[in-house]
Design an enzyme around this catalytic site. Sequence first.
Site, PDB file in Angstrom:
ATOM      1  CG  ASN A   1      -9.188 -32.404  40.409  1.00 33.42           C
ATOM      2  OD1 ASN A   1      -8.428 -32.992  39.508  1.00 33.42           O
ATOM      3  ND2 ASN A   1     -10.453 -32.140  40.408  1.00 33.42           N
TER       4      ASN A   1
ATOM      5  CE  LYS B   1     -11.573 -29.859  38.054  1.00 35.58           C
ATOM      6  NZ  LYS B   1     -12.852 -28.813  38.011  1.00 35.58           N
TER       7      LYS B   1
ATOM      8  CG  HIS C   1     -14.374 -33.518  41.542  1.00 35.58           C
ATOM      9  ND1 HIS C   1     -14.894 -32.993  40.429  1.00 35.58           N
ATOM     10  CD2 HIS C   1     -13.477 -32.295  41.775  1.00 35.58           C
ATOM     11  CE1 HIS C   1     -14.731 -31.589  40.397  1.00 35.58           C
ATOM     12  NE2 HIS C   1     -13.772 -31.291  40.959  1.00 35.58           N
TER      13      HIS C   1
ATOM     14  CD  GLU D   1     -15.065 -31.702  37.109  1.00 34.38           C
ATOM     15  OE1 GLU D   1     -13.970 -32.358  37.025  1.00 34.38           O
ATOM     16  OE2 GLU D   1     -15.087 -30.320  37.281  1.00 34.38           O
TER      17      GLU D   1
ATOM     18  CD  GLU E   1     -13.662 -29.116  44.591  1.00 36.80           C
ATOM     19  OE1 GLU E   1     -12.820 -28.509  44.392  1.00 36.80           O
ATOM     20  OE2 GLU E   1     -14.274 -30.101  43.789  1.00 36.80           O
TER      21      GLU E   1
ATOM     22  N   GLY F   1     -15.105 -24.184  37.916  1.00 30.36           N
ATOM     23  CA  GLY F   1     -14.756 -24.006  36.329  1.00 30.36           C
ATOM     24  C   GLY F   1     -15.665 -22.842  35.846  1.00 30.36           C
TER      25      GLY F   1
ATOM     26  CB  SER G   1     -13.604 -19.923  40.416  1.00 28.75           C
ATOM     27  OG  SER G   1     -14.312 -20.665  39.403  1.00 28.75           O
TER      28      SER G   1
HETATM   29  P1  13P Z   1     -11.535 -24.862  39.002  1.00 27.39           P
HETATM   30  O1  13P Z   1     -10.593 -24.355  40.237  1.00 27.39           O
HETATM   31  O2  13P Z   1     -11.296 -25.066  37.744  1.00 27.39           O
HETATM   32  O3  13P Z   1     -13.131 -24.101  39.598  1.00 27.39           O
HETATM   33  O4  13P Z   1     -12.030 -26.333  39.524  1.00 27.39           O
HETATM   34  C1  13P Z   1     -12.160 -26.747  41.092  1.00 27.39           C
HETATM   35  C2  13P Z   1     -12.200 -28.192  41.269  1.00 27.39           C
HETATM   36  O5  13P Z   1     -13.317 -28.833  40.745  1.00 27.39           O
HETATM   37  C3  13P Z   1     -11.191 -28.955  42.055  1.00 27.39           C
HETATM   38  O6  13P Z   1     -11.298 -30.104  42.216  1.00 27.39           O
END
Ligand code: 13P
Length: 251
Positions: free
Chosen positions: A9, A11, A95, A97, A167, A173, A213
């Site tokens: 992803n 982002k 997601h 976010e 997740e 992150g 992560s």
């Molecule tokens: P990270 O791997 O950067 O922690 O992000 C995970 C994520 O949100 C994947 O959708």
Amino acid sequence: MRKTVIAGNWKMNMTAAKTGEFIKALAPEVASMNNADIVLCVPFTDIAAAVEAANGTNIAIGAQNVHFKENGAYTGEISAEMLVESGVKYVIVGHSERRQYFGETDITVNLRAKAAINAGLTAIICVGETLEMREQGITAEIVAMQTKVALMGISAEQLKKVIIAYEPVWAIGTGKVATAEQANEVCAIIRNVVAELYSKADADELTIQYGGSMNAGNAEALLAMSDVDGGLIGGASLKVTDFTAIVKAAQ
Ligand code: 13P
């Protein structure tokens, strides 16, 4: 048996120009790895470049969101049909976010998942608890509720076009990865919920990813767990070597 799916992803990272370079570098590294489906979920503006660069490789392209209406006066939105026509096969839905910053709710996640599936896309539906929820001891309830609402109106046949990504919000992150046992425990809870809603056979076929992560160092332990069928990878999917190592860990 169910499929292992390793999905990046990106982002809001990478321009279209960088996308082509990245995929051209990644493709030969993962060309012989066929124990996992490999997906890159890229920003909308990178899709054309990604689809072109991934043509003829074992890398599929996904998007990061989809609107739930087929068309109409929804300024700034992208429909499932638009994604399909652009060559996208997967789309991330719900997601954390998007839930946190863009007002996404369990209900809109469900609507988006249905729109995606009806158009022929595979929906990667994200669920997960915040740190506060985990500390309150309600992880199982929260994740079960998110899963149940997300799957409303989705038939057993349509479930074949669903991946669930667990997740935990506190692991995204932050560098704070769930332990393999924690990840497996919640993925198993999700599978039990799906078994209740559908059947054990359907639940056993469902791909459930872990995300948060995940990186080249911890992927192998996470992916070795019985209920973890892949990863949804943010930061580490932006580096060819790291993403390749994660795909390799799934072999
Ligand atoms: P990270 O791997 O950067 O922690 O992000 C995970 C994520 O949100 C994947 O959708």
